[in-house]
Design an enzyme around this catalytic site. Structure first.
Site, PDB file in Angstrom:
ATOM      1  CB  ILE A  18     -22.942  10.090  38.574  1.00 43.18           C
ATOM      2  CG1 ILE A  18     -24.195  10.972  39.992  1.00 43.18           C
ATOM      3  CG2 ILE A  18     -21.731   9.529  39.971  1.00 43.18           C
ATOM      4  CD1 ILE A  18     -25.421  10.292  39.805  1.00 43.18           C
ATOM      5  CG  ASP A  37     -19.851   5.753  29.164  1.00 45.73           C
ATOM      6  OD1 ASP A  37     -20.438   6.260  30.312  1.00 45.73           O
ATOM      7  OD2 ASP A  37     -20.649   6.028  28.035  1.00 45.73           O
ATOM      8  CG  ASN A  90     -21.570   6.228  37.569  1.00 45.06           C
ATOM      9  OD1 ASN A  90     -22.004   6.564  38.800  1.00 45.06           O
ATOM     10  ND2 ASN A  90     -21.972   6.666  36.860  1.00 45.06           N
ATOM     11  CB  SER A 145     -30.801   5.012  43.152  1.00 40.92           C
ATOM     12  OG  SER A 145     -31.747   5.356  43.415  1.00 40.92           O
ATOM     13  CE1 TYR A 158     -32.173   3.343  37.958  1.00 45.31           C
ATOM     14  CE2 TYR A 158     -33.129   3.554  39.736  1.00 45.31           C
ATOM     15  CZ  TYR A 158     -31.672   4.029  39.036  1.00 45.31           C
ATOM     16  OH  TYR A 158     -30.736   4.858  39.529  1.00 45.31           O
ATOM     17  CE  LYS A 162     -28.929   2.032  39.928  1.00 43.36           C
ATOM     18  NZ  LYS A 162     -27.282   1.896  39.735  1.00 43.36           N
ATOM     19  CB  ILE A 191     -27.968  13.523  40.619  1.00 42.85           C
ATOM     20  CG1 ILE A 191     -28.258  13.280  41.876  1.00 42.85           C
ATOM     21  CG2 ILE A 191     -26.470  14.567  40.896  1.00 42.85           C
ATOM     22  CD1 ILE A 191     -27.728  14.148  44.123  1.00 42.85           C
ATOM     23  CG  LEU A 192     -30.780  18.987  39.139  1.00 42.73           C
ATOM     24  CD1 LEU A 192     -30.904  21.186  39.297  1.00 42.73           C
ATOM     25  CD2 LEU A 192     -31.955  18.807  38.231  1.00 42.73           C
ATOM     26  CB  THR A 193     -27.499  14.216  35.624  1.00 40.22           C
ATOM     27  OG1 THR A 193     -28.308  13.951  35.404  1.00 40.22           O
ATOM     28  CG2 THR A 193     -26.536  13.788  37.300  1.00 40.22           C
TER      29      THR A 193
END
Length: 268
Positions: A18, A37, A90, A145, A158, A162, A191-193
């Protein structure tokens, strides 16, 4: 003129998925982008690709669990490009082996997730806002999320972290709106990361797909385009909101898919 012409952007967790999608889309629309990162090599490699494609990007190291590292990322962005208009918080982590139900979860993992997923949003915002005020305003986008809105059998830390991001987004928006600083969040579903594709068995993807209202999974660009909109002046009257980008997975009665299968089987 691109939609982000003249804007300076800092993206955390931008070397893949993302964060990378948002970085590429904003750079394509004219923004100067700093990709930060923990995977420094990946961040620099992706920034180089953007630059070679005609954009303007830099890649740097970021440890989102370390206050000094976050401060340094903000300071680097301002030093490199002179201003800072957009912050995309992010970074997010989870660990399915340690982040369990509330009785059995690893408490050190709880603390780690609160630091990386929630405190990093606070710190990035804290260090960025003075520069946005100086620039005449800005846009902060946080990755929340759908785990913030629904309970689950596991990933308690998690989901709680979020949920904190969702409400912190409102607080930031309320406190700094008069400074022309907007703050919104985006809440992805599955999401298909690359991480999802590489780590989720097809059976798990099929389970999620069964309950989507749409007949497909989301892609990184589905979130990236939402971030682009929230970062641009096109969303200048939107603040304090969390946009749920989840294919309708959570909007319906959870039994609807099984009920429809029953109706089809019984011929009704």
């Amino acid at each position: 003129m691109g939609r982000m012409e003249g804007k300076v952007v800092l993206v955390t967790g931008g070397a893949s998925g993302i964060g990378l999608s948002a970085s590429m889309l904003m750079a394509k629309e004219g923004a100067k982008v700093v990709i930060s990162d923990f995977n420094e090599e990946g961040a620099k490699a992706e920034a180089k690709k953007i630059t070679e494609s005609g954009g303007d990007a830099k890649g740097i190291f970021l440890d989102a669990g370390d206050e000094d590292s976050i401060r340094e990322a903000v300071e680097y962005t301002v030093k490199e490009f002179g201003k800072l208009h957009v912050l995309f918080n992010n970074v997010g982590v989870t660990n399915l082996k340690k982040d369990l139900d509330v009785v059995n979860m690893d408490l050190e993992e709880w603390d780690r997730l609160m630091d990386v997923n929630l405190k990093s949003v606070l710190l990035g915002t804290r260090f960025t806002i003075p520069h946005m005020v100086e620039a005449g305003g800005g846009s902060i986008i946080n990755t929340a999320s759908m785990a913030a809105f629904a309970g689950d059998a596991t990933r308690s830390a998690y989901g709680a972290s979020k949920a904190g991001v969702v409400n912190l987004t409102r607080y930031i928006a309320a406190q700094y709106g008069k400074d022309k600083i907007r703050c919104n969040a985006v809440a992805p579903g599955l999401i298909l990361t690359p991480a999802a594709r590489n780590n989720m068995p097809q059976q798990v993807l099929d389970i999620f797909g069964k309950f989507n209202a749409l007949p497909y999974h989301g892609e990184a660009d589905d979130i990236g385009y939402t971030v682009l909109f929230l970062a641009s002046d096109e969303s200048k009257f939107i603040t304090g909101q969390t946009i749920q980008v989840e294919g309708g997975h959570y909007m319906a009665n959870p039994s609807i898919a099984d009920f429809q299968a029953f109706m089809d089987q019984s011929g009704q």
